[in-house]
Design an enzyme around this catalytic site. Structure first.
Site, mmCIF file in Angstrom:
data_model
loop_
_atom_site.group_PDB
_atom_site.id
_atom_site.type_symbol
_atom_site.label_atom_id
_atom_site.label_comp_id
_atom_site.label_asym_id
_atom_site.label_seq_id
_atom_site.Cartn_x
_atom_site.Cartn_y
_atom_site.Cartn_z
ATOM 1 N N LEU A 176 0.836 -1.200 0.000
ATOM 2 C CA LEU A 176 0.000 0.000 0.000
ATOM 3 C C LEU A 176 0.870 1.249 0.000
ATOM 4 O O LEU A 176 1.930 1.286 0.642
ATOM 5 C CB LEU A 176 -0.916 0.007 1.224
ATOM 6 C CG LEU A 176 -1.825 -1.217 1.388
ATOM 7 C CD1 LEU A 176 -2.829 -0.985 2.498
ATOM 8 C CD2 LEU A 176 -2.528 -1.579 0.094
ATOM 9 N N GLY A 235 1.081 -5.281 1.366
ATOM 10 C CA GLY A 235 0.001 -5.335 0.377
ATOM 11 C C GLY A 235 0.436 -6.001 -0.926
ATOM 12 O O GLY A 235 -0.390 -6.572 -1.641
ATOM 13 N N ASN A 263 4.747 -7.679 6.408
ATOM 14 C CA ASN A 263 5.657 -7.064 7.388
ATOM 15 C C ASN A 263 5.016 -5.918 8.165
ATOM 16 O O ASN A 263 5.712 -5.107 8.773
ATOM 17 C CB ASN A 263 6.907 -6.552 6.660
ATOM 18 C CG ASN A 263 6.579 -5.503 5.620
ATOM 19 O OD1 ASN A 263 5.541 -5.575 4.967
ATOM 20 N ND2 ASN A 263 7.446 -4.515 5.446
ATOM 21 N N GLU A 264 3.681 -5.843 8.159
ATOM 22 C CA GLU A 264 2.997 -4.674 8.728
ATOM 23 C C GLU A 264 3.463 -4.311 10.129
ATOM 24 O O GLU A 264 3.664 -3.133 10.447
ATOM 25 C CB GLU A 264 1.473 -4.897 8.742
ATOM 26 C CG GLU A 264 0.782 -4.646 7.414
ATOM 27 C CD GLU A 264 0.889 -5.826 6.457
ATOM 28 O OE1 GLU A 264 1.602 -6.799 6.784
ATOM 29 O OE2 GLU A 264 0.275 -5.778 5.385
HETATM 30 C C1 LIG Z 1 -7.506 -2.760 15.652
HETATM 31 C C2 LIG Z 1 -6.855 -3.209 14.388
HETATM 32 C C3 LIG Z 1 -7.373 -2.489 13.195
HETATM 33 C C4 LIG Z 1 -6.517 -2.751 12.004
HETATM 34 C C5 LIG Z 1 -6.876 -1.808 10.916
HETATM 35 C C6 LIG Z 1 -5.885 -1.826 9.769
HETATM 36 C C7 LIG Z 1 -4.576 -1.180 10.055
HETATM 37 C C8 LIG Z 1 -3.750 -0.759 8.874
HETATM 38 C C9 LIG Z 1 -3.454 -1.828 7.902
HETATM 39 C C10 LIG Z 1 -2.505 -1.347 6.845
HETATM 40 C C11 LIG Z 1 -2.005 -2.458 6.005
HETATM 41 C C12 LIG Z 1 -0.792 -2.006 5.235
HETATM 42 C C13 LIG Z 1 -0.311 -2.657 4.234
HETATM 43 C C14 LIG Z 1 0.866 -2.165 3.466
HETATM 44 O O1 LIG Z 1 1.096 -2.609 2.376
HETATM 45 S S1 LIG Z 1 1.860 -0.926 4.135
HETATM 46 C C15 LIG Z 1 3.237 -0.732 3.021
HETATM 47 C C16 LIG Z 1 4.326 -1.676 3.422
HETATM 48 N N1 LIG Z 1 5.396 -1.627 2.470
HETATM 49 C C17 LIG Z 1 6.675 -1.733 2.819
HETATM 50 O O2 LIG Z 1 7.026 -1.901 3.955
HETATM 51 C C18 LIG Z 1 7.672 -1.634 1.704
HETATM 52 C C19 LIG Z 1 8.550 -0.436 1.854
HETATM 53 N N2 LIG Z 1 9.490 -0.334 0.760
HETATM 54 C C20 LIG Z 1 10.589 -1.085 0.673
HETATM 55 O O3 LIG Z 1 10.896 -1.928 1.479
HETATM 56 C C21 LIG Z 1 11.465 -0.822 -0.490
HETATM 57 O O4 LIG Z 1 11.096 0.416 -1.058
HETATM 58 C C22 LIG Z 1 11.394 -1.892 -1.598
HETATM 59 C C23 LIG Z 1 12.063 -3.191 -1.104
HETATM 60 C C24 LIG Z 1 9.968 -2.169 -2.030
HETATM 61 C C25 LIG Z 1 12.176 -1.392 -2.841
HETATM 62 O O5 LIG Z 1 13.481 -1.026 -2.444
HETATM 63 P P1 LIG Z 1 14.367 -0.092 -3.408
HETATM 64 O O6 LIG Z 1 15.654 0.041 -2.706
HETATM 65 O O7 LIG Z 1 14.355 -0.602 -4.774
HETATM 66 O O8 LIG Z 1 13.558 1.282 -3.452
HETATM 67 P P2 LIG Z 1 13.533 2.439 -2.336
HETATM 68 O O9 LIG Z 1 13.365 1.867 -0.979
HETATM 69 O O10 LIG Z 1 14.643 3.357 -2.558
HETATM 70 O O11 LIG Z 1 12.143 3.149 -2.706
HETATM 71 C C26 LIG Z 1 12.028 3.946 -3.897
HETATM 72 C C27 LIG Z 1 11.042 5.043 -3.599
HETATM 73 O O12 LIG Z 1 9.755 4.449 -3.368
HETATM 74 C C28 LIG Z 1 9.272 4.885 -2.092
HETATM 75 N N3 LIG Z 1 8.460 3.824 -1.505
HETATM 76 C C29 LIG Z 1 8.851 2.602 -1.170
HETATM 77 N N4 LIG Z 1 7.830 1.888 -0.692
HETATM 78 C C30 LIG Z 1 6.758 2.687 -0.713
HETATM 79 C C31 LIG Z 1 5.398 2.536 -0.318
HETATM 80 N N5 LIG Z 1 4.900 1.393 0.182
HETATM 81 N N6 LIG Z 1 4.574 3.591 -0.479
HETATM 82 C C32 LIG Z 1 5.016 4.744 -0.994
HETATM 83 N N7 LIG Z 1 6.307 4.962 -1.381
HETATM 84 C C33 LIG Z 1 7.159 3.935 -1.237
HETATM 85 C C34 LIG Z 1 10.532 5.181 -1.296
HETATM 86 O O13 LIG Z 1 10.258 6.033 -0.235
HETATM 87 C C35 LIG Z 1 11.379 5.824 -2.354
HETATM 88 O O14 LIG Z 1 10.926 7.147 -2.552
HETATM 89 P P3 LIG Z 1 11.932 8.323 -2.981
HETATM 90 O O15 LIG Z 1 12.474 7.921 -4.315
HETATM 91 O O16 LIG Z 1 11.090 9.543 -2.987
HETATM 92 O O17 LIG Z 1 12.994 8.359 -1.919
#
Ligand SMILES: CCCCCCCCCCC/C=C/C(=O)SCCNC(=O)CCNC(=O)[C@H](O)C(C)(C)COP(=O)(O)OP(=O)(O)OC[C@H]1O[C@@H](n2cnc3c(N)ncnc32)[C@H](O)[C@@H]1OP(=O)(O)O
Length: 338
Positions: free
Chosen positions: A114, A159, A183-184
Site C-alpha cells: 500500500l 500489500g 511485514n505490517e
Molecule cells: C484494531 C486493528 C485495526 C486494524 C486496521 C488496519 C490497520 C492498517 C493496515 C494497513 C495495512 C498495510 C499494508 C501495506 O502494504 S503498508 C506498506 C508496506 N510496504 C513496505 O514496507 C515496503 C517499503 N518499501 C521497501 O521496502 C522498499 O522500497 C522496496 C524493497 C519495495 C524497494 O526497495 P528499493 O531500494 O528498490 O527502493 P527504495 O526503498 O529506494 O524506494 C524507492 C522510492 O519508493 C518509495 N516507496 C517505497 N515503498 C513505498 C510505499 N509502500 N509507499 C510509498 N512509497 C514507497 C521510497 O520512499 C522511495 O521514494 P523516494 O524515491 O522519494 O525516496
C-alpha cells in the site's frame, strides 16, 4: 457457487466498468493511464511510460497478462487501485478470458504494498475511500472466477504479498535479493483480519502466527519452504513457467474449478463482505491515531535515510540494503523447527 463468485465480482464500481479502451491496431491489449480522465478517451498510442496497468490478452488461450507499471516500486495508491479494479471487472466480464497472470513491469519489484502516503497526513474521508479501494481489490482478486497465477518478479512486502496471496498459484523468481511477506507490524501497523485470513489459508496457523507477529519478510527459498509461494524459477523463465502452469489450470473445466474455488474461499470472503463498513471504520480510527501516524512517518523517513547513506545509490546496492534491513530473519529458524 460460480454464480456466487460472479456476483461477488460484478456490480462493484459499476460506474467505472466498461470504460477500458482497447488499443486499435494492436488487438487484445488494454492500457490504462494513472489519470482517471484519460480512461474515457480512446487513444491510439499507448507506449507512454505513464501507463500504470498493462494488460496483454492472448486471444488464442484466453489468458491475460497483467503488469503493474508504477515505478519506482508499484506502490498501491488510490488511483492505481481504482484502475486495477476496472481492469479486473473488465476481464471478469470478458467471456473469452479464462486466466490471469499477475506480474510487474518494474524491474526487481512486484509491489511495495500500500502507498504509505495514502495513509499519512490525510483527512478521514481519504482514508475511508482508500481503504474501500483496498478492500475492493482483495474481493475481486481473491474472489475471481479466473484461474489466477502470480508471477512474482521482485520484492513483495505487505500489500504486495497480499496481491500474490490472492492468486491460485504463486511462482517467484529465485533471486536472493527479493523478499516477500506481511511485514505490517514492522511499520507499527497491524494487518487486518482478512490479510491474516488470506495468509492463514495459504500457510497454516503456526507460520501465520510467527510471520505476522514478527512482520517477517522471507527470501524466495524461505518462502518456498513455508508454502508462501509454490515454485521458484530463474528470473528469465518466470513468464514461461507461469504460462505453462496456467495451461495446467485451464485443462480443468472452468465451472468445476470455479465452484471448487468458491467452496474453499467463500467463507473467508464473506468475513469481510459482511462487515465492510465496520472494517473501514476500524481502519480510519486506527490509521488516524497520532501514534500510528508517527510510526508511519518514521518508517517512511527510514526508507529515505537508507538511500542517503549511500552515494551514489546504485539500484543493485539499494536492493541489497533493503534485503538486509528487512529480510534476514532470525525467527525463520523458529518456523523451520515448528
Ligand atoms: C484494531 C486493528 C485495526 C486494524 C486496521 C488496519 C490497520 C492498517 C493496515 C494497513 C495495512 C498495510 C499494508 C501495506 O502494504 S503498508 C506498506 C508496506 N510496504 C513496505 O514496507 C515496503 C517499503 N518499501 C521497501 O521496502 C522498499 O522500497 C522496496 C524493497 C519495495 C524497494 O526497495 P528499493 O531500494 O528498490 O527502493 P527504495 O526503498 O529506494 O524506494 C524507492 C522510492 O519508493 C518509495 N516507496 C517505497 N515503498 C513505498 C510505499 N509502500 N509507499 C510509498 N512509497 C514507497 C521510497 O520512499 C522511495 O521514494 P523516494 O524515491 O522519494 O525516496
Amino acid at each position: 457457487m460460480a454464480a456466487v463468485l460472479r456476483k461477488l465480482i460484478q456490480g462493484r464500481l459499476p460506474a467505472l466498468a466498461g470504460v477500458l479502451c482497447r488499443r486499435s491496431g494492436n488487438e487484445g491489449h488494454l492500457f490504462l493511464n494513472s489519470s482517471g480522465s484519460t480512461l474515457m478517451q480512446p487513444r491510439c498510442g499507448y507506449s507512454s511510460p505513464t501507463e500504470s496497468v498493462i494488460v496483454e490478452m492472448d486471444k488464442a488461450t484466453g489468458v491475460a497478462l497483467l503488469k503493474l507499471n508504477i515505478p519506482p516500486v508499484n506502490s498501491l495508491s488510490l488511483p492505481l487501485l481504482t484502475e486495477l479494479a476496472i481492469v479486473l471487472d473488465k476481464l471478469e466480464m470478458d467471456k473469452h478470458c479464462r486466466g490471469l497472470i499477475l506480474t510487474s513491469a518494474v524491474p526487481n519489484i512486484f509491489s511495495a504494498g500500500l502507498n504509505l502516503f495514502d495513509m499519512m497526513d490525510k483527512p478521514n474521508e481519504h482514508y475511508s475511500e482508500f481503504w474501500r479501494a483496498v478492500q475492493e481489490i482483495w474481493i475481486k482478486l481473491y474472489g475471481s472466477s479466473l484461474a489466477n497465477i502470480a508471477a512474482i518478479n521482485g520484492s513483495s512486502p505487505a500489500g504486495g504479498c497480499l496481491l500474490a496471496l490472492c492468486s491460485d498459484y504463486r511462482i517467484m523468481a529465485n533471486n536472493p535479493h527479493f523478499t516477500i511477506g506481511l511485514n505490517e507490524t514492522r511499520l507499527g501497523i497491524v494487518a487486518p483480519f482478512w490479510f491474516k485470513d488470506t495468509l492463514l489459508n495459504t500457510v497454516g496457523k503456526r507460520t501465520t502466527e510467527i510471520s505476522l507477529n514478527l512482520g517477517a519478510l522471507y527470501s524466495p527459498t524461505e518462502a518456498l519452504s513455508l508454502h508462501l509461494v509454490d515454485r521458484l524459477v530463474p528470473e528469465t523463465q518466470l513468464l514461461s513457467a507461469a504460462t505453462e502452469e496456467m495451461g495446467r489450470w485451464l485443462q480443468v473445466p472452468d465451472h468445476a474449478r470455479q465452484i471448487t474455488k468458491s467452496m474453499i474461499r467463500k467463507s473467508t470472503l464473506e468475513g469481510l463482505l459482511n462487515q465492510r463498513e465496520a472494517d473501514i471504520k476500524n481502519f480510519v480510527e486506527f490509521i488516524s491515531r497520532d501514534s500510528i501516524q508517527k510510526s508511519l512517518q518514521f518508517y517512511a523517513q527510514s526508507l529515505q535515510k537508507q538511500k542517503q547513506h549511500i552515494h551514489p545509490p546504485s539500484s543493485s546496492c539499494r536492493q541489497q540494503i533493503s534485503s538486509v534491513t528487512f529480510a534476514r530473519s532470525p525467527w525463520y529458524s523458529l518456523i523451520q523447527r515448528s
